[in-house]
Design a protein around this motif. Structure first.
Motif, short mmCIF file in Angstrom:
data_model
loop_
_atom_site.label_atom_id
_atom_site.label_comp_id
_atom_site.label_asym_id
_atom_site.label_seq_id
_atom_site.Cartn_x
_atom_site.Cartn_y
_atom_site.Cartn_z
N ILE A 33 13.57 -43.45 35.21
CA ILE A 33 13.65 -42.39 34.20
C ILE A 33 12.43 -42.44 33.29
N PHE A 34 11.99 -43.62 32.91
CA PHE A 34 10.77 -43.76 32.11
C PHE A 34 9.59 -43.11 32.84
N ALA A 35 9.44 -43.44 34.13
CA ALA A 35 8.32 -42.93 34.91
C ALA A 35 8.44 -41.45 35.23
N GLU A 36 9.67 -40.94 35.34
CA GLU A 36 9.86 -39.56 35.78
C GLU A 36 10.19 -38.58 34.66
N VAL A 37 10.43 -39.09 33.44
CA VAL A 37 10.72 -38.20 32.30
C VAL A 37 9.68 -38.39 31.20
N LEU A 38 9.58 -39.59 30.65
CA LEU A 38 8.66 -39.81 29.52
C LEU A 38 7.20 -39.68 29.94
N CYS A 39 6.83 -40.31 31.04
CA CYS A 39 5.43 -40.26 31.47
C CYS A 39 4.96 -38.84 31.79
N PRO A 40 5.75 -38.02 32.52
CA PRO A 40 5.30 -36.64 32.74
C PRO A 40 5.16 -35.83 31.44
N LEU A 41 6.00 -36.11 30.45
CA LEU A 41 5.87 -35.41 29.18
C LEU A 41 4.56 -35.78 28.48
N LEU A 42 4.20 -37.06 28.51
CA LEU A 42 2.92 -37.48 27.93
C LEU A 42 1.75 -36.85 28.67
N ILE A 43 1.84 -36.83 30.00
CA ILE A 43 0.77 -36.24 30.81
C ILE A 43 0.66 -34.75 30.55
N LEU A 44 1.78 -34.08 30.45
CA LEU A 44 1.80 -32.64 30.16
C LEU A 44 1.07 -32.34 28.86
N LEU A 45 1.28 -33.17 27.86
CA LEU A 45 0.61 -32.99 26.57
C LEU A 45 -0.83 -33.50 26.58
N GLY A 46 -1.17 -34.29 27.57
CA GLY A 46 -2.51 -34.86 27.62
C GLY A 46 -2.66 -36.04 26.67
N VAL A 47 -1.57 -36.76 26.44
CA VAL A 47 -1.57 -37.92 25.54
C VAL A 47 -1.44 -39.18 26.39
N PHE A 48 -2.40 -40.06 26.30
CA PHE A 48 -2.42 -41.31 27.08
C PHE A 48 -2.20 -41.02 28.57
N THR A 49 -2.86 -40.01 29.06
CA THR A 49 -2.67 -39.53 30.43
C THR A 49 -2.93 -40.62 31.46
N ARG A 50 -4.04 -41.31 31.32
CA ARG A 50 -4.36 -42.34 32.32
C ARG A 50 -3.30 -43.45 32.35
N LEU A 51 -2.88 -43.91 31.19
CA LEU A 51 -1.85 -44.94 31.12
C LEU A 51 -0.51 -44.42 31.64
N ALA A 52 -0.18 -43.18 31.31
CA ALA A 52 1.10 -42.60 31.73
C ALA A 52 1.16 -42.40 33.24
#
Length: 136
Positions: free
Chosen positions: A55-74
């Protein structure tokens, strides 16, 4: 005027993140109990921890990537999840059967290498250290 590559990275971030979130993340989050009963545990961490990590990888990380926040880490947890899924959970899948996973892997490796592009919040919130380390 924005460079076409920035628009392309925005499209890649948005489409990849929304697909992962819609197809895998939200169903796991909204049907937690059912998913807990059927999730594979290839690393022996226990179903609960495995599901929470997914859930962390499939919910929180995509939201960060969508916003362009810590994209590489996410991208990193998503890449680990996809590799575990493709190589450990479903090793019997042919390329055709696993094509969605392989395409997601291509998208998120590309974003991990490129970063979010200029149309992102990451550079604004990363701070000087984050910008120096290119964590956005």
């Amino acid at each position: 005027m924005r460079h076409p590559v920035d628009w392309a990275l925005l499209f890649l971030r948005s489409s990849g993140s929304l697909l992962l979130l819609q197809v895998h993340g939200m169903p796991k989050l909204l049907q937690f109990s059912e998913e807990l009963q059927r999730i594979e545990d290839p690393l022996g961490l226990g179903a609960g921890l495995t599901l929470c990590m997914a859930i962390f990888a499939e919910v929180l990380c995509p939201l960060l990537i969508l916003l362009g926040v810590f994209t590489r880490l996410a991208c990193l947890p998503i890449l680990v999840l996809l590799l575990v899924s493709l190589l450990l959970v479903h090793p019997e899948w042919s390329l055709a059967e696993g094509q969605f996973g392989w395409l997601l892997l291509i998208i998120f490796v590309t974003l991990a290498i490129s970063g979010p592009g200029a149309i992102a919040l990451g550079q604004r919130v990363a701070g000087p250290l984050g910008r120096a380390l290119r964590l956005y």
